[in-house]
Write a protein that holds these residues in place. Structure first.
Motif, PDB file in Angstrom:
ATOM      1  N   VAL A 105       1.073   7.176  -6.491  1.00 64.94           N
ATOM      2  CA  VAL A 105       0.036   8.204  -6.627  1.00 64.94           C
ATOM      3  C   VAL A 105       0.662   9.569  -6.377  1.00 64.94           C
ATOM      4  CG1 VAL A 105      -2.088   9.154  -5.615  1.00 64.94           C
ATOM      5  CG2 VAL A 105      -1.901   6.688  -6.008  1.00 64.94           C
TER       6      VAL A 105
ATOM      7  N   ILE B  41       0.841  -1.204   0.000  1.00 60.99           N
ATOM      8  CA  ILE B  41       0.000   0.000   0.000  1.00 60.99           C
ATOM      9  C   ILE B  41       0.871   1.246   0.000  1.00 60.99           C
ATOM     10  CG2 ILE B  41      -1.606   1.388   1.383  1.00 60.99           C
ATOM     11  CD1 ILE B  41      -2.847  -1.273   2.313  1.00 60.99           C
ATOM     12  N   ASP B  42       1.879   1.270   0.867  1.00 64.19           N
ATOM     13  CA  ASP B  42       2.771   2.432   0.919  1.00 64.19           C
ATOM     14  C   ASP B  42       3.472   2.650  -0.414  1.00 64.19           C
ATOM     15  OD1 ASP B  42       2.027   2.888   3.546  1.00 64.19           O
ATOM     16  OD2 ASP B  42       3.792   1.887   4.396  1.00 64.19           O
TER      17      ASP B  42
ATOM     18  N   TYR C 271      -3.401   1.642  -6.074  1.00 66.59           N
ATOM     19  CA  TYR C 271      -3.415   1.923  -4.636  1.00 66.59           C
ATOM     20  C   TYR C 271      -4.678   1.340  -3.995  1.00 66.59           C
ATOM     21  CZ  TYR C 271      -4.091   4.457  -0.284  1.00 66.59           C
ATOM     22  OH  TYR C 271      -4.337   4.773   1.026  1.00 66.59           O
ATOM     23  N   ASN C 272      -5.826   1.622  -4.590  1.00 65.26           N
ATOM     24  CA  ASN C 272      -7.089   1.122  -4.029  1.00 65.26           C
ATOM     25  C   ASN C 272      -7.151  -0.402  -4.049  1.00 65.26           C
ATOM     26  OD1 ASN C 272      -8.109   3.583  -3.225  1.00 65.26           O
ATOM     27  ND2 ASN C 272      -9.321   3.890  -5.063  1.00 65.26           N
TER      28      ASN C 272
ATOM     29  N   ARG D 115      -3.935   5.465  -8.894  1.00 70.45           N
ATOM     30  CA  ARG D 115      -5.027   5.461  -7.908  1.00 70.45           C
ATOM     31  C   ARG D 115      -5.680   4.086  -7.836  1.00 70.45           C
ATOM     32  NH1 ARG D 115      -7.478  10.390 -10.639  1.00 70.45           N
ATOM     33  NH2 ARG D 115      -6.388  12.128  -9.702  1.00 70.45           N
TER      34      ARG D 115
ATOM     35  N   LYS E  82       2.338   1.727  -3.412  1.00 67.50           N
ATOM     36  CA  LYS E  82       1.337   2.203  -4.382  1.00 67.50           C
ATOM     37  C   LYS E  82       0.987   3.660  -4.111  1.00 67.50           C
ATOM     38  CE  LYS E  82       0.803  -1.900  -6.215  1.00 67.50           C
ATOM     39  NZ  LYS E  82       1.406  -2.238  -7.472  1.00 67.50           N
ATOM     40  N   TRP E  83       0.888   4.028  -2.833  1.00 70.22           N
ATOM     41  CA  TRP E  83       0.585   5.424  -2.510  1.00 70.22           C
ATOM     42  C   TRP E  83       1.708   6.335  -2.984  1.00 70.22           C
ATOM     43  CZ3 TRP E  83      -3.100   8.508  -2.168  1.00 70.22           C
ATOM     44  CH2 TRP E  83      -2.935   9.780  -1.643  1.00 70.22           C
TER      45      TRP E  83
END
Length: 176
Positions: free
Chosen positions: A32, A25-26, A131-132, A128, A28-29
């Motif tokens: 973004v 997640i980190d 990330y989601n 995005r 992927k963020w």
């Protein structure tokens, strides 16, 4: 004793899996944020190029600059989503202004910047989504049994999705 070893190994495996999905997640963020920064970096050049042709459109240039500043100052996923929506709205109004100046659309500098911005918007959409997807995988993992027990003991909590701000489904109205 063997049962205890199996439970311990399963618990460690679940914990390590949660760490991996949390790190995903980190990662992927950060993608973004990279694309948001790229877009933010392109905007001053696009605005400067447009200003030369449309000096009387100060209000739109101000809105773009303010929205860009909000994005730069946003800290949470929700704040960034809201600021991103405001910036997208301001950019769409800027592009409507561009339609009023055909000589601007034919300017090579403007075309290149507009193409780069369009490419960045596409990459931002993909980032995005990625990330989601990572948030969904993580949130699902920490809520499923028996992983939820390990997650609760280790302090893992659900992560926030990147959501469109209220009203972004509506087409922005531009008045001249």
């Amino acid at each position: 004793m063997a049962v205890l070893a199996i439970v311990l190994i399963a618990g460690v495996s679940m914990y390590n899996g949660m760490i991996s999905t949390n790190e995903a997640i980190d990662s992927k963020w950060s993608q973004v944020e990279n694309q948001l920064q790229r877009r933010s970096d392109l905007i001053p050049n696009l605005v400067a190029t447009t200003k030369g042709y449309a000096a009387q459109e100060r209000e739109i240039f101000t809105q773009v600059a303010e929205a860009r500043s909000k994005l730069a100052g946003a800290n949470t996923v929700g704040e960034k989503a809201q600021a991103d929506a405001e910036l997208s709205d301001a950019l769409s109004r800027l592009l409507v202004v561009v339609e009023r100046y055909p000589e601007l659309k034919s300017d090579a500098n403007f075309r290149q910047l507009a193409d780069e911005l369009a490419g960045t918007e596409n990459r931002l959409t993909v980032a995005r989504k990625d990330y989601n997807d990572a948030v969904q995988a993580y949130n699902t993992r920490i809520k499923r049994f028996p992983s939820n027990m390990v997650a609760n003991m280790a302090g893992f909590t659900a992560r926030e999705y990147f959501k469109a701000a209220e009203g972004t489904q509506e087409v922005p109205q531009v008045q001249f």
